[in-house]
Design an enzyme around this catalytic site. Sequence first.
Site, PDB file in Angstrom:
ATOM      1  N   CYS A 183      14.562  63.408 -57.495  1.00 29.74           N
ATOM      2  CA  CYS A 183      13.836  64.721 -57.875  1.00 29.74           C
ATOM      3  C   CYS A 183      13.890  65.612 -56.543  1.00 29.74           C
ATOM      4  O   CYS A 183      12.961  65.979 -55.997  1.00 29.74           O
ATOM      5  CB  CYS A 183      12.393  64.367 -58.055  1.00 29.74           C
ATOM      6  SG  CYS A 183      12.133  64.343 -59.708  1.00 29.74           S
TER       7      CYS A 183
ATOM      8  N   ARG B 226      32.844  54.056 -37.085  1.00 27.69           N
ATOM      9  CA  ARG B 226      33.283  54.488 -38.305  1.00 27.69           C
ATOM     10  C   ARG B 226      34.724  54.169 -38.866  1.00 27.69           C
ATOM     11  O   ARG B 226      34.959  53.888 -39.739  1.00 27.69           O
ATOM     12  CB  ARG B 226      33.185  56.119 -37.971  1.00 27.69           C
ATOM     13  CG  ARG B 226      33.391  56.798 -39.287  1.00 27.69           C
ATOM     14  CD  ARG B 226      33.550  58.409 -39.136  1.00 27.69           C
ATOM     15  NE  ARG B 226      32.540  58.977 -38.089  1.00 27.69           N
ATOM     16  CZ  ARG B 226      31.435  59.592 -38.705  1.00 27.69           C
ATOM     17  NH1 ARG B 226      31.139  59.709 -39.948  1.00 27.69           N
ATOM     18  NH2 ARG B 226      30.627  60.080 -37.911  1.00 27.69           N
TER      19      ARG B 226
ATOM     20  N   TYR C 219      27.675  54.660 -42.208  1.00 20.77           N
ATOM     21  CA  TYR C 219      26.650  55.769 -42.234  1.00 20.77           C
ATOM     22  C   TYR C 219      25.980  55.985 -43.633  1.00 20.77           C
ATOM     23  O   TYR C 219      25.460  57.055 -43.752  1.00 20.77           O
ATOM     24  CB  TYR C 219      26.931  57.079 -41.341  1.00 20.77           C
ATOM     25  CG  TYR C 219      27.276  56.536 -39.868  1.00 20.77           C
ATOM     26  CD1 TYR C 219      26.200  56.068 -38.878  1.00 20.77           C
ATOM     27  CD2 TYR C 219      28.620  56.764 -39.562  1.00 20.77           C
ATOM     28  CE1 TYR C 219      26.639  55.752 -37.531  1.00 20.77           C
ATOM     29  CE2 TYR C 219      29.201  56.534 -38.087  1.00 20.77           C
ATOM     30  CZ  TYR C 219      27.980  56.018 -37.363  1.00 20.77           C
ATOM     31  OH  TYR C 219      28.562  55.770 -36.075  1.00 20.77           O
TER      32      TYR C 219
ATOM     33  N   PRO D 171      34.115  51.431 -31.458  1.00 27.94           N
ATOM     34  CA  PRO D 171      34.298  52.103 -32.703  1.00 27.94           C
ATOM     35  C   PRO D 171      33.326  51.791 -33.746  1.00 27.94           C
ATOM     36  O   PRO D 171      33.199  50.492 -33.818  1.00 27.94           O
ATOM     37  CB  PRO D 171      35.639  51.635 -32.992  1.00 27.94           C
ATOM     38  CG  PRO D 171      35.934  50.507 -32.156  1.00 27.94           C
ATOM     39  CD  PRO D 171      34.838  50.451 -31.036  1.00 27.94           C
TER      40      PRO D 171
ATOM     41  N   ARG E   5      24.611  61.720 -46.635  1.00 25.73           N
ATOM     42  CA  ARG E   5      25.523  62.401 -45.559  1.00 25.73           C
ATOM     43  C   ARG E   5      26.009  63.930 -46.124  1.00 25.73           C
ATOM     44  O   ARG E   5      26.089  64.639 -45.206  1.00 25.73           O
ATOM     45  CB  ARG E   5      26.905  61.565 -45.120  1.00 25.73           C
ATOM     46  CG  ARG E   5      26.457  60.334 -44.425  1.00 25.73           C
ATOM     47  CD  ARG E   5      27.617  59.931 -43.991  1.00 25.73           C
ATOM     48  NE  ARG E   5      28.076  60.365 -42.704  1.00 25.73           N
ATOM     49  CZ  ARG E   5      29.148  61.194 -42.644  1.00 25.73           C
ATOM     50  NH1 ARG E   5      29.931  61.221 -44.002  1.00 25.73           N
ATOM     51  NH2 ARG E   5      29.677  61.945 -41.860  1.00 25.73           N
TER      52      ARG E   5
ATOM     53  N   TYR F  84      24.734  66.609 -43.631  1.00 25.92           N
ATOM     54  CA  TYR F  84      26.020  67.234 -42.816  1.00 25.92           C
ATOM     55  C   TYR F  84      26.808  68.092 -43.858  1.00 25.92           C
ATOM     56  O   TYR F  84      27.897  68.624 -43.263  1.00 25.92           O
ATOM     57  CB  TYR F  84      26.656  66.118 -42.112  1.00 25.92           C
ATOM     58  CG  TYR F  84      26.037  65.125 -41.364  1.00 25.92           C
ATOM     59  CD1 TYR F  84      25.130  65.486 -40.385  1.00 25.92           C
ATOM     60  CD2 TYR F  84      26.187  63.841 -41.742  1.00 25.92           C
ATOM     61  CE1 TYR F  84      24.422  64.180 -39.774  1.00 25.92           C
ATOM     62  CE2 TYR F  84      25.547  62.721 -40.933  1.00 25.92           C
ATOM     63  CZ  TYR F  84      24.627  63.132 -40.220  1.00 25.92           C
ATOM     64  OH  TYR F  84      24.127  62.049 -39.460  1.00 25.92           O
TER      65      TYR F  84
HETATM   66  N1  LLP Z   1      28.649  54.451 -29.299  1.00 29.60           N
HETATM   67  C1  LLP Z   1      27.736  55.501 -29.075  1.00 29.60           C
HETATM   68  C2  LLP Z   1      26.946  55.600 -27.935  1.00 29.60           C
HETATM   69  C3  LLP Z   1      27.244  56.088 -30.174  1.00 29.60           C
HETATM   70  O1  LLP Z   1      26.562  56.896 -30.092  1.00 29.60           O
HETATM   71  C4  LLP Z   1      28.245  56.244 -31.396  1.00 29.60           C
HETATM   72  C5  LLP Z   1      27.716  57.098 -32.744  1.00 29.60           C
HETATM   73  C6  LLP Z   1      29.131  55.382 -31.672  1.00 29.60           C
HETATM   74  C7  LLP Z   1      29.579  54.444 -30.337  1.00 29.60           C
HETATM   75  C8  LLP Z   1      30.071  54.900 -32.760  1.00 29.60           C
HETATM   76  O2  LLP Z   1      30.859  56.174 -32.886  1.00 29.60           O
HETATM   77  P1  LLP Z   1      31.890  56.067 -34.235  1.00 29.60           P
HETATM   78  O3  LLP Z   1      33.178  55.305 -33.860  1.00 29.60           O
HETATM   79  O4  LLP Z   1      31.062  55.645 -35.516  1.00 29.60           O
HETATM   80  O5  LLP Z   1      32.315  57.582 -34.367  1.00 29.60           O
HETATM   81  N2  LLP Z   1      25.097  59.711 -38.667  1.00 29.60           N
HETATM   82  C9  LLP Z   1      26.270  60.143 -38.341  1.00 29.60           C
HETATM   83  C10 LLP Z   1      27.173  59.559 -37.223  1.00 29.60           C
HETATM   84  C11 LLP Z   1      26.158  59.479 -35.845  1.00 29.60           C
HETATM   85  C12 LLP Z   1      27.048  58.790 -34.882  1.00 29.60           C
HETATM   86  C13 LLP Z   1      26.313  58.568 -33.545  1.00 29.60           C
HETATM   87  N3  LLP Z   1      26.772  57.645 -32.674  1.00 29.60           N
HETATM   88  C14 LLP Z   1      27.183  60.301 -39.479  1.00 29.60           C
HETATM   89  O6  LLP Z   1      26.852  59.935 -40.545  1.00 29.60           O
HETATM   90  O7  LLP Z   1      28.541  61.025 -39.429  1.00 29.60           O
END
Ligand code: LLP
Length: 443
Positions: free
Chosen positions: A365, A297, A394, A295, A334, A338
Amino acid sequence: MNERDTLKINSAGHLEIGGMDAVEIAEKFSTPIYVFDEKHIRDMMRVYKNTIDCEYGGNGAVLYASKAFACKAIYAIAKQEGIGIDVVSGGELYTALKAGFPAGNAYMHGNNKLIKELEFALDSGIGCIVVDSFREADILDELAAVRGIKQRVLVRINPGVEAHTHAFIQTARTDSKFGFGVSDGAAKNICKHVLNKKHLELRGYHCHIGSQIFEKQSFVLAADKVMDFAAEIKNSLGYEFAELNLGGGFGVWYNDEDPKLKIEDYADYLKTVINAIKTKATEHSLKEPYLLIEPGRSIIAEAGITLYTVGAIKDIQGIKKYVAVDGGMFDNPRYALYQSKYTVLLANRALDNCTEKVTVAGKCCESGDILAVDVALPQAESGDILAVLSTGAYNYSMASNYNRNFVPPAVLVFNGKAEYIVKPQSYEDLVRNDLIPERLKNE
Ligand code: LLP
């Protein structure tokens, strides 16, 4: 607002985080600034760890996905909490090592890890590398041979589960740059390939189906598919896996379209996944694998807020009111990337009635430099402290010096006290790596 003890509106009508008045933080440290609530970070790390301990006999580990927010302090916290980390670059690994984090508790990911990064990882004694291409397996085997070691690896499987989330952050559809597809036989082939390598020890499988996912069923489906795959490999190749890494992806609250999950709800997510694994292990007569989750996020997003000061206000009659702040897409790209939605409030007047809808713009700008569109606020005035909630994940990690703005500093708040964990940048920092070739110096 997804309130908790350490994130609420206090009796002065101010936003409070980690026991400290947000307005005081803004006054003391200036704006823009990222603020992190240490207690919430620790609570989130603990809930996952405790769930693995209680529901799965401690047969597993939590790896904090450091891509969500990486700096020395977060690695120091992860180390104190006894959890591992995942890193996706030499830079993340270097930062962790500099914080005294043990390399043995780190897993390295990436669809195109550089040879330099692999060498650095091996020389640091990385715990495990998640192999994501045939070429990488070849290179890694050679690098391990030279060093006289047998490197632990997982292979990244693409179980073909489509998670319901923003298309840009889906990673496990059949069309993905990540992983090896189960359906087209690639996953089985990479297993064979790695099993033939003298200097690689295949520990098991990794998958990650996406990010900001709320449906428990997506995780269950992914776990089911990887367990089915593990059974197929056991039957056809005689290899039984030891480890299952299910990646990250649990969703968090950003605005009122998202469910307001409490810390315990994340335990439920994990319990559901654990039950699915146990059921499948029994069904296929497989040993229950050592379980890893990654985890990012869900550990850090809601722990963080960003504080800004309101500057210019532009009311375009009958069209839109822009409230501009001293940050922007350089500290939070973000929305631009997105169209992510955030909750915004005035930290110094958090109980005032919201009387208007405004668009919060940054200072870059660029017209696309927006932080939030059509959000309800009290009538904002220059000098108000504007808070954007759930910015812990992020934001800092994707920040830039666009327009040669400063990436804001970050403070960690605990028990009413805030300290820098990332110090402010200076103009000198911005030009530190700039060089002028001699021939340009002629008048
Ligand atoms: N493990 C792997 C292999 C991943 O690719 C990711 C996220 C995670 C764990 C962690 O996932 P989480 O628990 O954070 O959802 N920049 C994007 C998010 C990209 C996530 C990429 N991989 C954003 O700002 O939403």
